[in-house]
Design an enzyme around this catalytic site. Structure first.
Site, short mmCIF file in Angstrom:
data_model
loop_
_atom_site.label_atom_id
_atom_site.label_comp_id
_atom_site.label_asym_id
_atom_site.label_seq_id
_atom_site.Cartn_x
_atom_site.Cartn_y
_atom_site.Cartn_z
CG ASP A 185 -1.81 1.29 1.49
OD1 ASP A 185 -2.46 1.70 0.26
OD2 ASP A 185 -1.83 1.52 2.56
CG ASP A 223 -3.88 -1.60 3.05
OD1 ASP A 223 -4.00 -1.44 2.08
OD2 ASP A 223 -3.37 -0.76 3.80
CG ASP A 238 -1.29 2.11 7.08
OD1 ASP A 238 -1.98 1.95 6.13
OD2 ASP A 238 -1.08 3.12 7.57
#
Length: 1265
Positions: free
Chosen positions: A425, A913, A909
């Protein structure tokens, strides 16, 4: 009730200001139908004692995440242990050891199994006890509960019952699912943070019913009584159906009336609520699902090895049983001394098949030591200790947050050393999710002279490629260094910012004197600038809280961006200082006034932000009576809503927005509209009708009404905030010309490891970025992280064809209306053309980067296109997916994992995700700003992205190599031991007689050889940790499976077979022969031969593991030599017991074997002979075909890294994977350009180039001139 009357006379309620999240119809909504299945729950409010009996007796509020309890531990844990095939086999063998066919005593079979199973169960118990401790910390939290007669007191969470009225105060978690009754606010609203539920940090607004919001004091609950009829427990977080029967009226309950367990009360002093769901009935516990079961590749291959060993076991057992049946039938009748006529079924010449069948059972038990009984438990112990070392690694400790790395599951430790692709990410992973107001565009004019980290990093790296490497003079001033004029300009800006005397303000890095200190009033468009500042200060839902330390305010905002805008407004002179139920107050500072002017703005309506609307608006009335709609949102949304004359600055603002996006900044557009009172009143009537409507389309009507008023806007400008790159992703670009400081810079580089991605790329890892940001932002984050470089050929795939310029609206519209099949065909054509272009490119150094947006990705992930897309992505050096949804992240991860068949790692995080983390082979969560949802779903957690280098390159490599060596050694030692039993069987006519004492068999796997192998799995280090940053290619030993392929496994198996042959032949021919082995003429008996043979095994396998180890500490020495000493101690102690206990082993060492020179000589000869092939092979490999770690070990041993820096640098340059991304790839590209230009010699003699070459060498780039 005086206060309640005052509340009802209040002028405005927030519930009438909010349009969506706090909507409350002016008229009652018809009660829900709660009859039938799924709606049987009845809650008697304020009467928890009514729920003591069925059918209204519900779950207690005690929650448990443990796997076992006192009653279920034993049966469930035993069941878990015997799900393993090996343990099941040994259980069967232990049961058969109680029968006459067993070659060993029952103790020798049952004791090891009991020890191994007991140790595994103890591990399960310890882990479950830790979970129990965590549960009790939650269950023993305290909350204020109504105890009767209007009196409240504290009570533990676990004692909260359905029907209890609880009072929750600010910053406390809700102990159960509650129906909100009232709050400190006069209209019964409260703010809730749901980070623990969905990972979102923005606050949600909840509201109470009008009928109960007057219950705002403790005494009000003295006679409170109501009944709730609602849905049964279910996992749906965003739905709730129920009715409240209160004061002979029935009121409908909605999701906005519900406060869910584990969410937190924010910005609200207190709330009152009644408990409806407790414990495991709560929605958060209903959603508690187990993470998907993941197994490492080594563990899966280990199962195959067990099957191979089991097949070997069955095969040699069949050989033994068939040979025994043959000898029983044809030879036993001639062995008169065995009295075959009086034998049992076990030795019946008349029924050889039955005897052979019984002997098959005997052989399966006898040769069972081929299956390593302690392998599983040893690996579990090793992995737990490895996980402990990962957590305690100071190199992965984040000083800012105080968080360490954590192995949430130890099952995948070795998988960390075999990763092929990383899917990351961006926000919160490569970036910190900490916003900084940096630039803005107002009235078509750009403001802000600072540069973002992305902008500086990208421009500096581009300057390396575009600058002239050699110059005529190299002054000491860095601004005239070899990077050229582009860097000089950026450095001057950066230095100017850094040297500013004004202290840095968190969230505000804006620098431009034209707007600061009231200078904005001198600008030609000061009225527009004034409106820009007021939108920043007014268009939000935050609450100010006085800061006693600074004397100012801190802001509790729904998102980091909103808080950043308020800080910026304050610095510009428009401080948001107070909020009431109907107004906000702004302190406006003007140069012509000595003090600030406090202005009141009445808040008439709030149209809050959502991912669907992508905008937020507030309707306010100023002190002059003007009604204004202030709006902020995505530029594409705002531009579509501009009036004909409202887009005066649209072109300039669009240019600035594009520049901000290319600088990696997050942007929002700001606009406003002045409303006439008649227009507003008419719209307000429409809004009221939508609010009071009943039906499933109520939300749609509210959105439609909001869209009606958010039209004909006037563009004011745009904001640009920076989402900071994480420490460690930032690049070290300060090239110091001072020779004395160069070494310090290089040491800093080596220790800080700022170029984490560069190291991962040099280690041969592929890195994909999956982000929800727009393409321009993602691309420039890629430049800053060295995933992209200037000379790369970018392949952009999107649903908008490059043939259509963005200004041609008609063509764009026509393309958007194209059918899905046509779009899919276009995507396939783009992919095919790109793949063909890569194949036709003849340049071996050519690098391609694939950038694809979310809509194109949705087509590319369909079954008929996904393999074409994957093949293209694999051919590219870097892949960036923009505007992707959480589901697309998971699908891309799954595609890469299944399509390549290689190990994937996903790192993120946020809650968005989680799907990606669970879909990957390894999920890594970053404990960042976006909550702990990703961490809770992950296998490993780290505090920052930069720690991924240590986690993979150091611990991943070590864990892979340790586990691989450990399993191979286990196979070796069990084959070396087990096959000696088979040889002796053949030597004794397959009689089923064991050559070893039962206690020897018992201690072999459990005590005498278990600790050294654990030491190997925990402490083995082929090279020190600091070497991995200098030799990143060492990591490729894992993905290439160099130490656990079938070739190496079979090699260890053959080594075990060879050792068993040597041990048996030498012992049988020298100790087991007819000749005397002592001076007094005694010949050895079975026990003496078996003890000598067992001694040789103990020495051989322990010396073998010593030769296998590369790193020795006192622990390894203690375990290896201690195991050998323990064997002799056991012989001495066991032999000292009475013959009734020790049997034929009475005084076996002191009187039988100890005085015999042949015993010691055979032990020495066998030990050397067994390990000689390994030593020869190892020496041959190191001399002629050394592996990377062999070279490093020898360099370190002879201290060549200190004495011969040139050789050390050369070896470091070889130990890098050829990569096309990262900073090193940029430098190599520049060197190739210089070589092609034919200017190497002239540049080399330049002093400046020599200095630059020192730096390049320090970055591990070899230059061969």
């Amino acid at each position: 009730m005086a206060r309640s009357t005052k509340r009802l006379r209040d002028r405005l309620w927030w519930s009438k200001l909010y349009t969506f999240s706090c909507t409350r119809p002016a008229v009652s909504i018809d009660p829900h139908s709660v009859d039938g299945p799924g709606y049987a729950r009845i809650v008697y409010c304020n009467k928890p004692e009514a729920h003591r009996r069925r059918p209204v007796k519900y779950q207690s509020n005690y929650t448990s995440t443990t796997k076992y309890n006192i009653i279920t531990f034993l049966p469930k844990a035993i069941f878990e242990q015997f799900r393993r095939v090996a343990n099941l086999y040994f259980l069967l063998a232990a049961a058969l050891s109680l029968t006459p066919v067993a070659p060993f005593s029952a103790v020798s079979m049952i004791a090891p199994l009991t020890f191994v199973i007991g140790l595994s169960m103890a591990k399960e118990a310890v882990e479950d006890w830790q979970r129990f401790i965590q549960d009790m910390k939650v269950n023993t939290r305290k909350v204020i509960v109504h105890k009767g007669n209007g009196k409240f007191g504290h009570r533990h969470w676990l004692k909260v019952r359905v029907g209890d009225v609880v009072k929750v105060e600010k910053d406390q978690f809700f102990p159960a699912d509650l129906v909100l009754l009232s709050s400190c606010y006069e209209d019964g609203i409260c703010y809730v943070e749901t980070m623990n539920l969905d990972g979102e940090t923005n606050l949600k607004v909840k509201r109470s019913l009008e009928a109960t919001m007057i219950l705002d004091e403790d005494e009000a609950f003295k006679d409170f009584s109501a009944v709730i009829r609602c849905e049964d427990p279910n996992p749906l977080l965003y739905t709730f159906v129920g009715n409240l029967e209160y004061q002979k009226e029935v009121f409908a309950l909605e999701p906005n009336n519900i406060l869910l367990r584990d969410s937190k009360l924010r910005n609200t002093a207190y709330v009152y609520g009644v408990v409806v769901f407790t414990g495991h009935d709560t929605k958060v516990m209903q959603n508690a699902t187990k993470s998907p079961s993941k197994r490492s590749g080594i563990e899966r291959r280990m199962d195959c090895i067990i099957y191979v060993l089991f097949t070997s076991l069955v095969l040699i057992s069949l050989i033994s049983s068939s040979s025994f049946a043959q000898k029983t039938k044809y030879e036993m009748p001639h062995w008169w001394y065995l009295q075959p006529q009086r034998t049992t079924n076990l030795y019946d010449p008349s029924r050889p098949l039955l005897s052979g069948l019984f002997h098959l059972i005997t052989a399966l038990i006898l040769y069972g030591y081929l299956i390593p009984i302690s392998l599983y438990v040893s690996i579990e112990v090793v992995k737990v200790l490895q996980a402990l070392f990962i957590k305690q690694d100071i190199q992965m400790f984040d000083e800012e947050t105080g968080k360490t790395a954590d192995a949430r599951t130890s099952n995948l430790n070795e998988e960390l050393g075999q990763v092929d692709t990383i899917l990351s990410d961006k926000t919160g992973t490569l970036t910190c999710n900490q916003m900084d107001f940096l630039k803005c565009s107002i009235a078509g004019v750009h403001y802000g002279v600072g540069s973002s980290e992305v902008e500086i990093a990208a421009a500096k790296q581009m300057a390396i490629e575009n600058s002239t490497l050699a110059s005529s003079d190299y002054p000491d001033d860095i601004d005239d260094g070899f990077f050229g004029s582009t860097e000089i300009k950026l450095e001057s800006v950066a230095c100017e910012n850094d040297n500013s005397k004004k202290p840095k303000i968190r969230g505000f890095s804006f620098r431009d004197d034209r707007l600061m200190e009231g200078n904005w009033m001198k600008e030609p468009n000061s009225d527009t600038i004034l409106m820009f500042f007021r939108i920043l200060a007014l268009c939000h839902s935050a609450i100010p809280e006085p800061n006693e330390v600074t004397g100012g305010f801190t802001y509790e905002a729904e998102s980091p961006d909103e808080g950043t805008f308020l800080v910026a407004a304050r610095e510009f002179g428009f401080e948001f200082c107070k909020r009431t139920q109907s107004s906000v107050f702004i302190r406006e500072r003007y140069p012509k006034f000595s003090t600030s002017i406090e202005r009141e703005y009445k808040v008439l309506n709030l149209l809050e932000f959502s991912s669907k609307r992508k905008r937020m608006s507030v309707i306010v009335q100023d002190d002059s009576g003007n009604i204004l709609l202030l709006c902020k949102g995505a530029d594409s949304i705002i531009f579509d809503r501009l009036s004909r004359n409202g887009g005066m600055y649209e072109y300039e603002t669009s240019v600035h927005l594009k520049d901000y996006g290319e600088s990696g900044l997050r942007t929002l557009a700001l606009a406003y509209r002045k409303l006439e009172p008649t227009e507003y009143n008419a719209w307000k009537t429409e809004l009221l009708n939508a609010k009071t409507s009943i039906g499933p389309d109520r939300e749609t009507q509210l959105e439609h009404v909001s869209d009606m008023i958010e039209r004909e806007l006037i563009l004011v400008g745009a904001t640009a905030v920076e989402d900071k790159l994480q420490k460690g992703v930032r690049f070290l670009f300060q090239m110091l010309a001072n020779d004395k400081l160069i070494n310090q810079v290089l040491i800093l580089y080596a220790m800080q490891v700022p170029q984490c991605i560069d190291k991962l790329a040099q280690a041969g890892l592929k890195i994909w970025v999956l982000t929800g940001d727009k393409m321009e932002t993602a691309i420039n984050i890629g430049y800053a992280c060295s995933l992209l470089r200037q000379c790369m050929k970018q392949i952009s795939i999107s649903t908008m064809s490059n043939e259509f310029p963005s200004q041609d609206a008609k063509k764009v519209l026509a393309f958007c209306l194209t059918s899905d099949q046509a779009i899919k065909d276009d995507i396939l054509l783009q992919i095919s053309n790109a793949s063909q272009m890569i194949k036709l490119d003849k340049d071996p150094h050519a690098a391609f980067a694939l950038v694809i947006d979310g809509r194109a990705l949705s087509y590319a992930l369909e079954d008929d296109l996904k393999h074409h897309f994957l093949n293209l992505a694999i051919d590219c050096a870097s892949v960036i997916c923009c505007r992707v949804s959480p589901r697309q992240k998971a699908l891309v991860t799954k595609l890469v994992k299944e399509g390549t068949g290689k190990t994937t790692l996903a790192i993120g995080d946020g809650a968005n995700d989680v799907g990606m983390i669970q879909a990957a082979d390894i999920g890594v969560g970053i404990s960042g700003v976006e909550g702990m949802q990703a961490v809770m779903a992950s296998d490993f957690s780290i505090a920052q992205f930069r720690f991924l280098e240590t986690l993979l390159l150091v611990h991943g490599h070590w864990c892979y190599k340790r586990i691989a060596k450990m399993i191979c050694y286990f196979i070796y030692k069990n084959i070396a031991f087990g096959f000696t039993l088979f040889y002796f069987e053949a030597f004794t006519a397959f009689s089923g007689q064991s050559i070893y004492e039962d206690w020897y068999m018992l201690l072999f796997n459990v005590v005498l050889t278990s600790l050294p192998v654990i030491a190997l799995g925990v402490f083995e280090q082929d090279v020190p940790s600091e070497v991995f940053s200098q030799f990143p290619a060492l990591y490729q030993q894992g993905p290439n499976n160099l130490f656990f392929d079938w070739k190496r496994i079979l090699g260890w198996m053959l080594n075990g077979v060879y050792a068993s042959i040597i041990i048996f032949i030498i012992n049988i021919n020298n100790i087991g022969g007819n000749q005397a082995f002592r001076e007094s003429g005694q010949t050895p008996d079975l026990t003496a031969v078996g003890t000598t043979m067992f001694t040789c095994i103990i020495w051989s396998v322990n010396i073998q593991i010593a030769l296998t180890m590369s790193n020795f500490t006192w622990i390894q020495h203690l375990f290896i030599w201690g195991s050998i000493i323990a064997w002799y101690m056991f012989l001495s102690i066991y032999g000292a017991f009475s013959p009734l206990i020790s049997g034929n082993a009475f005084l076996i060492l002191r009187e039988v074997l100890g005085p015999a020179p042949a015993y010691w000589l055979v032990t020495l000869v066998v030990t050397v002979a067994c390990n000689l092939p390994y030593m020869v092979h190892n020496s041959y490999q190191r001399l002629l075909y050394p592996l990377d770690h062999h070279v490093i070990q020898e360099i370190k041993h002879f201290k060549k890294d200190v004495e011969d820096q040139r050789m050390w640098t050369r070896e470091k340059s070889k130990a890098r994977q050829c990569t096309k991304i990262g900073f090193s790839a940029r430098v190599e590209e520049r060197i190739r350009i210089i070589k092609r230009a034919g200017s190497v010699h002239s540049d080399f003699v330049h002093a400046g180039f020599i200095q630059s070459m020192d730096l390049i060498c320090a970055l591990h780039v070899v230059v061969e001139l």
